[in-house]
Design an enzyme around this catalytic site. Structure first.
Site, mmCIF file in Angstrom:
data_model
loop_
_atom_site.group_PDB
_atom_site.id
_atom_site.type_symbol
_atom_site.label_atom_id
_atom_site.label_comp_id
_atom_site.label_asym_id
_atom_site.label_seq_id
_atom_site.Cartn_x
_atom_site.Cartn_y
_atom_site.Cartn_z
ATOM 1 N N ASN A 9 -13.459 61.120 36.120
ATOM 2 C CA ASN A 9 -12.232 61.166 35.215
ATOM 3 C C ASN A 9 -10.882 61.329 36.197
ATOM 4 O O ASN A 9 -10.751 62.213 36.926
ATOM 5 C CB ASN A 9 -12.339 62.562 34.605
ATOM 6 C CG ASN A 9 -11.260 62.978 33.874
ATOM 7 O OD1 ASN A 9 -10.174 62.413 33.669
ATOM 8 N ND2 ASN A 9 -11.011 64.069 33.329
ATOM 9 N N LYS A 11 -7.961 61.315 35.602
ATOM 10 C CA LYS A 11 -6.807 62.140 35.105
ATOM 11 C C LYS A 11 -5.563 61.287 35.395
ATOM 12 O O LYS A 11 -5.569 60.083 35.099
ATOM 13 C CB LYS A 11 -6.941 63.591 35.703
ATOM 14 C CG LYS A 11 -8.099 64.188 35.701
ATOM 15 C CD LYS A 11 -8.085 65.532 36.049
ATOM 16 C CE LYS A 11 -9.450 66.407 35.703
ATOM 17 N NZ LYS A 11 -9.523 67.617 36.155
ATOM 18 N N HIS A 98 -11.527 67.740 26.672
ATOM 19 C CA HIS A 98 -11.439 68.226 28.185
ATOM 20 C C HIS A 98 -10.588 69.264 28.229
ATOM 21 O O HIS A 98 -9.688 69.579 27.259
ATOM 22 C CB HIS A 98 -10.680 67.171 28.968
ATOM 23 C CG HIS A 98 -10.707 67.550 30.382
ATOM 24 N ND1 HIS A 98 -9.861 68.477 30.811
ATOM 25 C CD2 HIS A 98 -11.792 67.167 31.341
ATOM 26 C CE1 HIS A 98 -10.281 68.540 32.060
ATOM 27 N NE2 HIS A 98 -11.375 68.008 32.598
ATOM 28 N N GLU A 100 -8.550 70.556 29.808
ATOM 29 C CA GLU A 100 -6.813 70.403 30.048
ATOM 30 C C GLU A 100 -6.393 69.861 28.812
ATOM 31 O O GLU A 100 -5.021 70.327 28.355
ATOM 32 C CB GLU A 100 -6.684 69.310 31.129
ATOM 33 C CG GLU A 100 -7.022 70.166 32.393
ATOM 34 C CD GLU A 100 -7.488 69.037 33.560
ATOM 35 O OE1 GLU A 100 -7.257 67.900 33.423
ATOM 36 O OE2 GLU A 100 -8.196 69.535 34.506
ATOM 37 N N GLU A 170 -18.131 71.720 31.366
ATOM 38 C CA GLU A 170 -17.288 72.162 32.503
ATOM 39 C C GLU A 170 -16.663 73.318 32.501
ATOM 40 O O GLU A 170 -15.535 73.723 31.879
ATOM 41 C CB GLU A 170 -16.081 71.104 32.314
ATOM 42 C CG GLU A 170 -16.757 69.501 32.349
ATOM 43 C CD GLU A 170 -15.515 68.640 32.930
ATOM 44 O OE1 GLU A 170 -15.721 68.154 33.839
ATOM 45 O OE2 GLU A 170 -14.495 68.811 32.356
ATOM 46 N N GLY A 176 -11.332 71.663 39.471
ATOM 47 C CA GLY A 176 -10.219 71.373 40.488
ATOM 48 C C GLY A 176 -10.025 72.741 41.474
ATOM 49 O O GLY A 176 -9.129 72.691 42.116
ATOM 50 N N SER A 216 -15.674 70.494 40.071
ATOM 51 C CA SER A 216 -15.624 70.603 41.803
ATOM 52 C C SER A 216 -17.158 69.907 42.078
ATOM 53 O O SER A 216 -17.890 70.470 43.325
ATOM 54 C CB SER A 216 -15.558 71.976 42.394
ATOM 55 O OG SER A 216 -14.195 72.345 41.791
ATOM 56 N N GLY A 237 -13.988 64.840 38.448
ATOM 57 C CA GLY A 237 -12.556 64.713 38.695
ATOM 58 C C GLY A 237 -12.038 64.197 39.931
ATOM 59 O O GLY A 237 -12.115 63.102 40.420
#
Ligand code: PGA
Length: 253
Positions: A9, A11, A98, A100, A170, A176, A216, A237
């Protein structure tokens, strides 16, 4: 046997030139080095999908994903991209829900269920994301919370359609942050979620569903995480922005 999958991903990162370089490096490395039974997916920003699909399209164990799509079929929705548009340019997968998107764009399970439907109607694979916050992890009931995201987002599907869905667990506290769930924590949640799937769709369907871990994940910890019996790969990510590292992750089964 359920599929092993590693999805990157990207992003909101990379210029067009950088994206072309990254994609072509990944494609070459995957062709040369990654086992054919591992499916490798890249999810670049939507703007680059048309161009990058030409790189991934011819590789049998590669796919290309959108990071989101509209829950509407077509019409006056300025700025949105529909599932049928994505299908028309050869997109194979769509990341749905997701954290986010849930957090910054207030996407609800109800909208996400609509997105899952429209992605399936257009013959693509939804990668449905779920996961708890740090606050929830530190309290009680986070297993039930994550299970409820699946119940509300995908349990309306028929068993046949459900069989086309990929799940990504996740934990938000690991995304992150450099804080990875331990392999035991990942396994514990994945096994719990597979049990939840079995309670609705039966053990056979649950056993065929790929559940990816995200948060991560990197070339150092992937092997340990992927070795867990209920972890079928990763949604990556930061580490997907480097071709060497991403490919090494795809080789970690
Ligand atoms: P991360 O992101 O690997 O950078 O933690 C994972 C994700 O958000 O999909």
């Amino acid at each position: 046997m359920r599929k092993k999958i590693v999805a990157g991903n990207w992003k909101m990162n990379k210029s067009m030139d950088e994206a072309m370089i990254l994609a072509s490096e990944v494609v070459h490395m995957v062709k040369d080095e990654v086992n054919a039974d591992v499916q490798v997916i890249i999810a670049p920003p939507a703007l680059y999908l048309t161009t990058l699909q030409k790189h991934t399209g011819p590789v049998s164990n590669m796919g290309i994903a959108a990071q989101n799509c509209s829950n509407k079929a077509s019409g006056a929705y300025t700025g949105e991209i529909s599932a049928s548009m994505l299908k028309s340019i050869g997109v194979t997968h769509v990341i749905i829900g997701h954290s986010e998107r849930r957090q910054y764009f207030n996407e609800t399970n109800e909208e996400l269920a609509e997105k899952v439907n429209i992605v399936l109607e257009n013959g693509m694979t939804p990668i449905f994301c779920c996961g708890e916050s740090l606050e929830q992890r530190q309290g009680e009931g986070f297993f039930a919370f994550v299970a409820s995201q699946l119940t509300e987002g995908i349990f309306h599907l028929s068993a046949e359609d459900f069989g086309k869905v990929v799940i990504a667990y996740e934990p938000i506290w690991a995304i992150g942050t450099g804080l990875t769930a331990s392999s035991a924590q990942a396994q514990e949640m994945h096994a719990y979620l597979r049990g939840h799937l079995a309670s609705k769709y039966g053990q056979v369907v649950a056993d065929e569903t790929s559940i990816l871990y995200g948060g991560s994940c990197n070339e150092k910890n992937a092997e340990e995480i992927f070795s867990q019996p209920d972890v079928d790969g990763g949604l990556i990510g930061g580490a997907s922005l480097k071709s060497r590292e991403f490919t090494n992750i795809a080789k970690s089964f």
